[in-house]
Design an enzyme around this catalytic site. Structure first.
Site, PDB file in Angstrom:
ATOM      1  CG  MET A  56      -2.196  -1.004   1.124  1.00 41.28           C
ATOM      2  SD  MET A  56      -3.138  -0.410  -0.114  1.00 41.28           S
ATOM      3  CE  MET A  56      -4.315  -1.923  -0.369  1.00 41.28           C
ATOM      4  CG  ASN A  68      -7.275  -3.632   9.557  1.00 42.86           C
ATOM      5  OD1 ASN A  68      -7.413  -3.483  10.693  1.00 42.86           O
ATOM      6  ND2 ASN A  68      -6.331  -4.618   9.212  1.00 42.86           N
ATOM      7  CB  SER A  97      -5.017   4.117  16.942  1.00 37.67           C
ATOM      8  OG  SER A  97      -4.383   4.032  18.300  1.00 37.67           O
ATOM      9  CE1 TYR A 140      -0.693   2.830  13.993  1.00 36.42           C
ATOM     10  CE2 TYR A 140      -0.817   3.787  16.328  1.00 36.42           C
ATOM     11  CZ  TYR A 140      -1.471   3.003  15.200  1.00 36.42           C
ATOM     12  OH  TYR A 140      -2.523   2.347  15.542  1.00 36.42           O
ATOM     13  CB  ILE A 175      -6.109  -5.121  19.647  1.00 37.50           C
ATOM     14  CG1 ILE A 175      -6.976  -3.723  19.663  1.00 37.50           C
ATOM     15  CG2 ILE A 175      -6.744  -6.317  19.227  1.00 37.50           C
ATOM     16  CD1 ILE A 175      -8.063  -3.664  20.612  1.00 37.50           C
ATOM     17  CG  ASP A 224       1.294 -12.558  16.973  1.00 37.46           C
ATOM     18  OD1 ASP A 224       0.721 -12.785  18.160  1.00 37.46           O
ATOM     19  OD2 ASP A 224       1.378 -13.377  15.848  1.00 37.46           O
ATOM     20  CB  THR A 225       1.757  -6.083  15.052  1.00 37.72           C
ATOM     21  OG1 THR A 225       1.659  -6.950  13.866  1.00 37.72           O
ATOM     22  CG2 THR A 225       2.475  -4.758  14.638  1.00 37.72           C
TER      23      THR A 225
HETATM   24  N1  LIG Z   1      -3.382  -4.003  17.821  1.00 35.46           N
HETATM   25  C1  LIG Z   1      -3.456  -2.915  18.349  1.00 35.46           C
HETATM   26  O1  LIG Z   1      -3.089  -2.494  19.704  1.00 35.46           O
HETATM   27  C2  LIG Z   1      -4.213  -1.639  17.643  1.00 35.46           C
HETATM   28  C3  LIG Z   1      -4.429  -0.595  18.444  1.00 35.46           C
HETATM   29  C4  LIG Z   1      -4.990   0.404  17.798  1.00 35.46           C
HETATM   30  C5  LIG Z   1      -5.231   0.643  16.396  1.00 35.46           C
HETATM   31  N2  LIG Z   1      -4.876  -0.517  15.772  1.00 35.46           N
HETATM   32  C6  LIG Z   1      -5.135  -0.660  14.465  1.00 35.46           C
HETATM   33  O2  LIG Z   1      -5.489  -1.765  13.702  1.00 35.46           O
HETATM   34  C7  LIG Z   1      -5.297  -2.172  12.534  1.00 35.46           C
HETATM   35  C8  LIG Z   1      -4.779  -3.595  12.437  1.00 35.46           C
HETATM   36  O3  LIG Z   1      -3.431  -3.641  13.153  1.00 35.46           O
HETATM   37  P1  LIG Z   1      -3.180  -5.283  13.874  1.00 35.46           P
HETATM   38  O4  LIG Z   1      -2.973  -4.845  15.219  1.00 35.46           O
HETATM   39  O5  LIG Z   1      -4.077  -6.462  13.338  1.00 35.46           O
HETATM   40  O6  LIG Z   1      -1.608  -5.272  13.158  1.00 35.46           O
HETATM   41  P2  LIG Z   1      -1.047  -6.417  12.143  1.00 35.46           P
HETATM   42  O7  LIG Z   1      -1.537  -7.713  12.763  1.00 35.46           O
HETATM   43  O8  LIG Z   1       0.377  -6.103  11.951  1.00 35.46           O
HETATM   44  O9  LIG Z   1      -1.744  -6.056  10.794  1.00 35.46           O
HETATM   45  C9  LIG Z   1      -1.354  -5.178   9.845  1.00 35.46           C
HETATM   46  C10 LIG Z   1      -1.717  -5.538   8.567  1.00 35.46           C
HETATM   47  O10 LIG Z   1      -1.325  -4.682   7.543  1.00 35.46           O
HETATM   48  C11 LIG Z   1      -0.683  -5.269   6.469  1.00 35.46           C
HETATM   49  N3  LIG Z   1       0.396  -4.222   6.075  1.00 35.46           N
HETATM   50  C12 LIG Z   1       1.515  -3.979   6.528  1.00 35.46           C
HETATM   51  N4  LIG Z   1       2.281  -3.270   5.930  1.00 35.46           N
HETATM   52  C13 LIG Z   1       1.565  -3.221   4.711  1.00 35.46           C
HETATM   53  C14 LIG Z   1       1.890  -2.641   3.642  1.00 35.46           C
HETATM   54  N5  LIG Z   1       2.868  -1.670   3.313  1.00 35.46           N
HETATM   55  N6  LIG Z   1       0.908  -2.823   2.395  1.00 35.46           N
HETATM   56  C15 LIG Z   1      -0.144  -3.648   2.514  1.00 35.46           C
HETATM   57  N7  LIG Z   1      -0.474  -4.045   3.687  1.00 35.46           N
HETATM   58  C16 LIG Z   1       0.393  -4.157   4.811  1.00 35.46           C
HETATM   59  C17 LIG Z   1       0.161  -6.548   7.100  1.00 35.46           C
HETATM   60  O11 LIG Z   1       0.295  -7.686   6.342  1.00 35.46           O
HETATM   61  P3  LIG Z   1       1.665  -7.717   5.355  1.00 35.46           P
HETATM   62  O12 LIG Z   1       2.688  -7.802   6.452  1.00 35.46           O
HETATM   63  O13 LIG Z   1       1.419  -9.350   4.843  1.00 35.46           O
HETATM   64  O14 LIG Z   1       1.602  -6.582   4.520  1.00 35.46           O
HETATM   65  C18 LIG Z   1      -1.198  -6.877   7.986  1.00 35.46           C
HETATM   66  O15 LIG Z   1      -2.106  -7.754   7.349  1.00 35.46           O
HETATM   67  C19 LIG Z   1      -4.049  -1.014  12.042  1.00 35.46           C
HETATM   68  O16 LIG Z   1      -4.826  -0.025  11.580  1.00 35.46           O
HETATM   69  C20 LIG Z   1      -3.693  -0.377  13.629  1.00 35.46           C
HETATM   70  O17 LIG Z   1      -3.498   0.814  13.524  1.00 35.46           O
HETATM   71  C21 LIG Z   1      -4.293  -1.688  16.319  1.00 35.46           C
END
Ligand SMILES: NC(=O)c1ccc[n+]([C@@H]2O[C@H](COP(=O)([O-])OP(=O)(O)OC[C@H]3O[C@@H](n4cnc5c(N)ncnc54)[C@H](OP(=O)(O)O)[C@@H]3O)[C@@H](O)[C@H]2O)c1
Ligand SMILES: *[C@@H]1O[C@H](CO)[C@@H](O)[C@H](O)[C@H]1NC(C)=O
Ligand SMILES: *[C@@H]1O[C@H](CO)[C@@H](O)[C@H](O)[C@H]1NC(C)=O
Ligand SMILES: *[C@@H]1O[C@H](CO)[C@@H](O)[C@H](O)[C@H]1NC(C)=O
Length: 299
Positions: A94, A120, A171, A184, A219, A222-223
């Site tokens: 992206m 997302n 977030s 971020y 949440i 793993d990330t």
């Molecule tokens: N987890 C939390 O604590 C938290 C809190 C607040 C908000 N959020 C939001 O929730 C959403 C999902 O986060 P998550 O925690 O589920 O993280 P995640 O498991 O790391 O998911 C991120 C996703 O984005 C993809 N991605 C990363 N870089 C990309 C790129 N350059 N192009 C296309 N896709 C890309 C990753 O897949 P690939 O590596 O295969 O590309 C993965 O599928 C995010 O918007 C995050 O800001 C999360």
């Protein structure tokens, strides 16, 4: 006395209003998503992956995307197992707006239309003091913000004809400034500015596309868990439930989703009223010594 009652009354009023808006509205039914054609970005892991599974179970057609093809293949296979009438993926990054557009074009080819666009994905960043690398800030803006805008523009005609929905995953860092996620946080604030303004214009133009901004606390993906490590000693909420709440909010065409509610909506209520107090409470949650190597601009 007057001061005290003001200090008590205002947050109380806020709470009552918040509860009113939270409890109001329609009841969610999984049938709302049945047969709907939906794009989920960032669906190779974490919250996006869980959203794909929920949608599959509810009978939606899903097109998922991310960079890791092997992971996407597995998610698609599981979606079909779970009952999705169709499930497809397209792999790419992206940071490339041509790719961002091609995801929407692929949905058009596969489904002949679109009911919901769930934005997302987030690019890789670091969890530490701001390191001064401006190129990283630009790159993250492209991935976390500009690609959301690009996909929205591309999907607009389809969403307009279906009275569809745009769901934007943000977030608490997109509503309240947060240490250690400076680039971020900036991208998430940008999403609020763009999509909250766009919502106003849709209403003025009688465009019946809903925009749902999702405000998430920590949440257990793993990330996130790996990033915050021992720095933020805070319970992380379950990704499966989080994914479901986002989908419900999108289907009900809510303006915003707060998950967990008490860790997002309540701090936001305090944000404009006692910002210094809120900031200091937020800072006190960190164990700064536990940060990994500090390559801070300020060292
Ligand atoms: N987890 C939390 O604590 C938290 C809190 C607040 C908000 N959020 C939001 O929730 C959403 C999902 O986060 P998550 O925690 O589920 O993280 P995640 O498991 O790391 O998911 C991120 C996703 O984005 C993809 N991605 C990363 N870089 C990309 C790129 N350059 N192009 C296309 N896709 C890309 C990753 O897949 P690939 O590596 O295969 O590309 C993965 O599928 C995010 O918007 C995050 O800001 C999360
Ligand atoms: C907008 O579209 C939704 C979904 O199709 C529909 O439920 C709602 O009634 C529409 N709003 C108006 C004002 O017609
Ligand atoms: C879409 O919403 C408009 C109102 O904004 C309504 O008049 C129209 O019937 C709806 N169309 C569909 C396909 O739901
Ligand atoms: C942290 O920095 C030190 C010294 O700059 C280096 O030796 C060490 O390998 C770094 N550790 C990590 C995990 O990057």
């Amino acid at each position: 006395m007057a001061l005290l009652s003001r200090k008590l009354l205002i947050p109380l009023l806020g709470l009552v209003l918040a509860l009113y808006f939270y409890s109001g509205g329609d009841e969610f039914k999984p049938e709302l998503l049945k047969g709907k054609r939906i794009i989920v970005t960032g669906a190779s892991s974490g919250i996006g992956e869980q959203m794909a599974y929920h949608l599959a179970q509810m009978g939606s057609h899903v097109l998922i995307t991310a960079r890791r093809e092997e992971k996407l293949k597995k998610v698609v296979a599981k979606c079909l197992e779970l009952g999705a009438p169709s499930a497809h993926y397209i792999a790419g990054s992206m940071d490339d707006m041509v790719f961002a557009k091609s995801v929407v074009k692929k949905a058009e080819k596969l489904f002949g239309g679109l009911d919901m666009l769930i934005l997302n994905h987030m690019g890789d960043s670091y969890y530490n003091f701001f390191n001064g690398k401006v190129d990283h800030v630009r790159k993250l803006m492209e991935i976390n913000y500009l690609s959301f805008v690009t996909m929205t523009v591309e999907a607009f005609p389809m969403l307009k004809s279906t009275n569809g929905s745009i769901v934007v995953v943000s977030s608490i860092a997109g509503k309240i400034g947060q240490a250690f996620v400076v680039p971020y946080s900036a991208t998430k604030f940008a999403l609020d500015g763009f999509f909250s303004s766009l919502r106003q214009e849709f209403i003025l133009k009688n465009v019946n596309i809903s925009i749902t901004l999702c405000i998430l606390s920590l949440i257990n993906t793993d990330t996130a868990v790996n990033a915050v490590g021992d720095v933020l000693r805070m319970p992380a909420a379950p990704q499966e439930e989080c994914a479901l709440e986002i989908i419900k909010g999108g289907a009900l065409r809510l303006r915003e989703v707060y998950y967990k509610y008490e860790l997002t909506k309540i701090p936001i209520l305090f944000r404009d009223w006692v910002p210094e107090l809120l900031d200091s409470i937020m800072r006190s949650g960190f164990i700064v010594e536990n940060l990994k190597n500090d390559s801070s601009l300020f060292s």
